[in-house]
Write an enzyme that holds these catalytic residues in place. Structure first.
Site: not given
Ligand code: GLY
Length: 303
Positions: A168, A196-199, A219-220, A222
């Protein structure tokens, strides 16, 4: 316009468990110099954040844009979002393929549509309508890493730790008008199921900006960050009176203690207070405030 306002930028290229490479540090320094010159010329915080993230997406050195990890079917599906703190306007893309700069698409969605988020093929077509550059090739190392990680078994967080160092990219900025902005962009993590979708595209999850609180890019992992709405929580703590550093420290500690989530954040408020903070071993990033500038792969470490 307060021409003598102190301009501040913070940028990250991901929190993780590996040291940053020199090329990444050099890139971040160049990104910060570009961002500050946009702000000095009277550009908005949004303009600076968008441009800085475009540079990182295009560098191929980070997990975003042309450096994105691939999903298990070999496709790059990227997430990004951008937000400004005056009117709480925001734009986001989720699971988008085929465009080089998801952050530019997020900005266009904010500026040109009635929506906050577009996903998948709809997002790609929207970007194409505005002539956003196509993303043609992706580093195939990501796919090899996915295959390696699938062989190793174990829980998500451990796989993430074993495979990738950084993930990220993000930026926060305050402009001459005193408005703050934040943005994040990612290729996700590995291994990822298709879709898949993250944060990073979730407003309040991976990105938030409110002039009354602060601007945040996370960042980390999601899957953990979304469940604690960390970006919004940091801004809320800040609005309620915490310094941005205390606010971010509290939210990141809560993430760790409540659901064992490790993460990093960059934060910035209207007074120009900022922090880069992480509970991972490393977090590549940098900041500039007045004449003070630093680029590194470790900042304030909580725990
Ligand atoms: N922080 C980015 C993700 O988990 O997609």
């Amino acid at each position: 316009m307060a021409k003598n306002r102190e301009l501040v930028i913070a940028v990250h290229g991901g929190a993780g468990f590996k040291k940053a490479k020199k090329g990444q540090l050099d890139c971040i320094e160049e990104v910060i110099r570009t961002g500050i010159s946009i702000l000095r010329d009277g550009g908005s915080g949004l303009d600076a954040v968008e441009k800085m993230i475009i540079l990182m997406e295009d560098s191929g050195l980070f997990n975003a844009g042309s450096g994105s990890h691939l999903q298990m079917d070999g496709a790059a599906r990227m997430d990004a979002s951008i937000m400004e703190g005056k009117d709480l306007m925001a734009g986001a893309v989720a699971s988008v393929s085929g465009i080089a700069n998801p952050i530019a698409c997020a900005r266009l969605i904010m500026d040109k549509s009635l929506h906050i988020m577009l996903a998948g093929e709809g997002a790609r077509r929207f970007g194409a309508h505005y002539n956003l550059r196509e993303l043609r090739s992706i580093d195939k190392e990501g796919l090899k890493a996915v295959k390696r990680s699938l062989d190793s078994g174990g829980d998500q967080a451990r796989l993430y730790k074993s495979v990738y160092g950084c993930e990220t990219v993000g930026a926060v900025a305050i402009d001459l008008e005193g408005n703050i902005a934040a943005g994040s962009s990612t290729g996700g993590f590995s291994p990822m199921l298709p879709g898949r979708v993250g944060d990073s595209p979730i407003i309040g999850g991976g990105t938030y900006a409110d002039n009354r609180g602060c601007a945040v890019s996370m960042t980390g992992l999601g899957e953990k960050i979304i469940r604690c709405s960390v970006a919004k929580e940091i801004s809320t703590f800040s609005e309620l009176g915490d310094s941005v550093s205390i606010a971010a420290g509290k939210a990141i500690m809560r993430l760790l203690k409540r659901i064992d989530g490790r993460a990093g954040a960059i934060t910035l408020n209207r007074d120009g207070e900022y922090c880069l903070i992480h509970s991972t071993d490393f977090m590549v990033g940098g900041f500039i405030k007045g004449k003070k500038m630093a680029v590194a792969d470790q900042f304030k470490r909580v725990l």
